[in-house]
Design an enzyme around this catalytic site. Structure first.
Site, PDB file in Angstrom:
ATOM      1  N   VAL B  15       0.148  31.548  82.709  1.00 39.65           N
ATOM      2  CA  VAL B  15       0.607  31.217  81.362  1.00 39.65           C
ATOM      3  C   VAL B  15       0.935  29.732  81.242  1.00 39.65           C
ATOM      4  CG1 VAL B  15       2.300  31.735  79.572  1.00 39.65           C
ATOM      5  CG2 VAL B  15       1.465  33.562  81.044  1.00 39.65           C
ATOM      6  N   GLU B 131       8.471  34.577  71.536  1.00 36.00           N
ATOM      7  CA  GLU B 131       7.319  35.351  71.046  1.00 36.00           C
ATOM      8  C   GLU B 131       6.484  35.908  72.193  1.00 36.00           C
ATOM      9  OE1 GLU B 131       5.767  37.452  68.917  1.00 36.00           O
ATOM     10  OE2 GLU B 131       6.219  35.997  67.346  1.00 36.00           O
ATOM     11  N   LYS B 207      10.732  44.991  76.531  1.00 36.15           N
ATOM     12  CA  LYS B 207      10.184  44.537  75.245  1.00 36.15           C
ATOM     13  C   LYS B 207      10.777  45.333  74.092  1.00 36.15           C
ATOM     14  CE  LYS B 207       5.932  43.342  77.688  1.00 36.15           C
ATOM     15  NZ  LYS B 207       4.593  43.831  78.087  1.00 36.15           N
TER      16      LYS B 207
END
Lengths: 428, 428
Positions: B15, B131, B207
């Protein structure tokens, strides 16, 4: 930040009434989420005395939306009048000039005058937000402007007119022809006063033009959208497409190509098992494709009091929270007009035609296609009577120019009866 | 606003590398969209000398992420180290204390320490954006925080662990048992170092806890999530469910009920023709339900370099544009702990058990269910041999307590072999 945010709402139809209800009923929740009270100070509509199912007590009344838009006690002008020009535009301009922010659900006004209004707003440091103008309750303007802000957008697609999708899925389910289902939809109150806005693809085209401007950083340009409605879609094509694993959708597609910006709103075949193909009834779906994010699919109600009011509220909350975004995700004065693509990107096509039943007929059609450089992927003869045979062809990927050449040449073969049907197959 | 926004990035795995690539390759686009240059000033990772396929030239190097987080020339600390505690948390705290904003993809850290970190940030006027911590490239945190800001959220659902969805759909397609598909997924590198994070539902539970906090305005509380993994899902259940029109998904559900906040991450049956039922492979889907907006479905890649980096970038762009949102959509200091619902809301259940093949066996089972107040909607005996008959029952809506009573009583009938399987059917 305990100064209230004061709204002036012009237009008290379904959506306006829905916004009033939310502001009244969720005052505490909205204040908790924004850090300040949200209040309505004034409203305007065509008729004052009408039971709207919600109290307007405590709000000033203005007959003239322009007066409402310029009131001292209004911070945000909420434009829910509709119509590309007329009082909606006059009031929005007046609001921006008088130092207000504008929240609107007006896709026609922004698709036709969005650039001009955005420049006016940004010169003065004000914002125009329009989540409700595209795909009702689906937060697609925010998803594109904010969620995909780190992406080169590669394609935007959408089924964004619920009425058209209702008509097409109802035709398939009922087996009824277009005219009859259109009449049904009309009886049910699903159609705009001018139904061409729906079935001609204009309403959905407005929405596509708005998304396209955000996606590609270009001036919104509705006139560059290639428009084709659903009026000529026959029940034969819906059923034939279904047997071959496809659904017919009024599909918007915007993509930047080497040949310019392509914006189309037209009937397309999509695979029946794709998210777009599975979309039933009045629901909307937008597909956003970014070079980093990949494909993001958003699905929800595209119209109605609750969903549209929800979208309007999301913009009001954004402003109440102090967020200040440019209208189209980049400063309007830097946006340029895109060069429109002259023709659409190559794609496979679905062709249906009625062949005179005599030896060599199919060979003549194949020759015309071959001469135009079009190769055939699949072919089926759907039924057969004494004089004519309906034939369906799925081509390999071909340019629109080649297809038009072939379509122009087919009558010359003397074996094609009537006009062939050609529908693009979009690779979704 | 031409002051550059300066990033310090800690963690240069997939990432982090993806973020570096986007910042380098899209400098102009990002500046156009935010009105200011976005620059990386410093980076940190465990190993310095490693070919990451992208140049780090021009960036200061810090071995210690805490040092990186507190550098003078860093405005935003981008935390991509991972792990609930340890250096990720130490560096995030140091960054907030030193006056930086934080962007993170760290669901574990926020699910366990989000309240504390949000309070720390907001006391000092800084923001934490995350996000990328939920559902990869799908902008669901923004959709919920911003898009649904005018709604009472009625339910949040999601398939948010791509590995589990891959395993379940692969089991169905291949007919292979859990253990073998688990091993395949492991070989393919789909599993976390500790696979329980995936297959035990922990990662997806993190989450869900984050979305739940935003949706209901409560303190994030991972420990209140009722967790059940997919380890006990058998190929028999997948095939039996399929024959009855269902798919088995690891489904997260959060809803505020009269009995408190219900948060569950567990295998559920959903209709095969629903958007959740149609979700194949590693894709994620989140369903948001609001009282005004209705049902909004979001679908996209839940992991991977591009999608996760896209989400990180959306937060960086948000900060660069000057948007300042509270972590969970309301000031953290006003958030209260929710009362967790003691049991889940009533639902139909799928029951599968092996009955000894003797007269009256089914009557005994029906009596146990009836005594617990459970009525039967559908029943089928799937096959039959000399000694035992597998029986599948779909119940009408029933409470979990009644179901547990019945499950506890079934062994006493003397006709049920082994342990019955009970899986909730979620109404999606």
């Amino acid at each position: 930040m305990t100064t209230p945010l004061r709204l002036g709402i012009a237009g008290l139809g379904t959506v306006g009434t829905g916004v009033v209800k939310i502001v009244r009923q969720k005052a505490n929740l909205l204040a908790a989420r924004t850090g300040r009270p949200i209040q309505i100070t004034a409203v305007s509509a065509r008729t004052r005395d009408k039971d709207r199912g919600v109290s307007l007590t405590g709000y000033a009344w203005e007959d003239d939306p322009v007066k409402l838009a310029t009131r001292e006690d209004v911070d945000v002008f909420v434009e829910l009048i509709g119509g590309a020009d007329g009082s909606a535009k006059a009031a929005a301009e007046a609001a921006l000039t008088a130092g207000k922010d504008v929240v609107t659900a007006n896709k026609a006004m922004l698709a036709l005058h969005g650039q001009e209004l955005a420049e006016l707003a940004e010169e003065r440091g004000h914002v125009i937000r329009f989540e409700a103008a595209v795909a009702g309750g689906i937060p697609v303007v925010k998803a594109l402007t904010e969620g995909l802000a780190g992406n080169e957008v590669t394609r935007v697609m959408g089924v964004m007119n619920g009425t058209c999708n209702y008509i097409l899925t109802r035709m398939e389910d009922s087996g009824l022809p277009y005219e009859q289902v259109f009449e049904e939809a009309n009886q049910l109150g699903y159609l705009e006063a001018d139904p061409t806005l729906d079935v001609g693809g204009i309403d959905a085209g407005h929405k596509l033009a708005l998304l396209s401007a955000i996606a590609y950083g270009t001036q919104v340009d509705f006139h560059a959208v290639e428009l084709e409605g659903i009026q000529r879609i026959s029940i034969e094509d819906i059923h034939t497409a279904a047997r071959m694993g496809f659904k017919i959708k009024l599909l918007g597609v915007a993509q930047m190509t080497g040949r310019g910006l392509e914006q189309r709103m037209s009937p397309c075949l999509v695979p029946a098992d794709s998210p777009l193909g599975q979309l039933q009834g009045g629901t909307n779906m937008v597909v956003l494709e970014g070079d980093a994010a990949g494909q993001i699919v958003l699905r929800g109600a595209g119209a109605g009091e609750g969903p549209t009011a929800s979208a309007v509220m999301s913009d009001i909350v954004e402003i109440a929270r102090g967020t200040r975004l440019t209208t189209f995700g980049q400063p309007a004065k830097h946006l340029e007009k895109a060069i429109p693509a002259r023709t659409s990107a190559p794609a496979p096509y679905y062709l249906r035609m009625l062949l005179t039943d005599k030896p060599g007929a199919m060979a003549k059609v194949a020759t015309v296609l071959g001469d135009a450089g079009i190769s055939i992927d699949r072919m089926r003869q759907t039924q057969h009577d004494a004089t004519a045979a309906p034939v369906v062809i799925v081509t390999h990927r071909t340019g629109r120019d080649a297809l038009d050449t072939a379509l122009a040449a087919l009558p010359g073969t003397g074996v094609v009866q009537g006009e062939p049907v050609a529908i693009r197959i979009e690779d979704v």
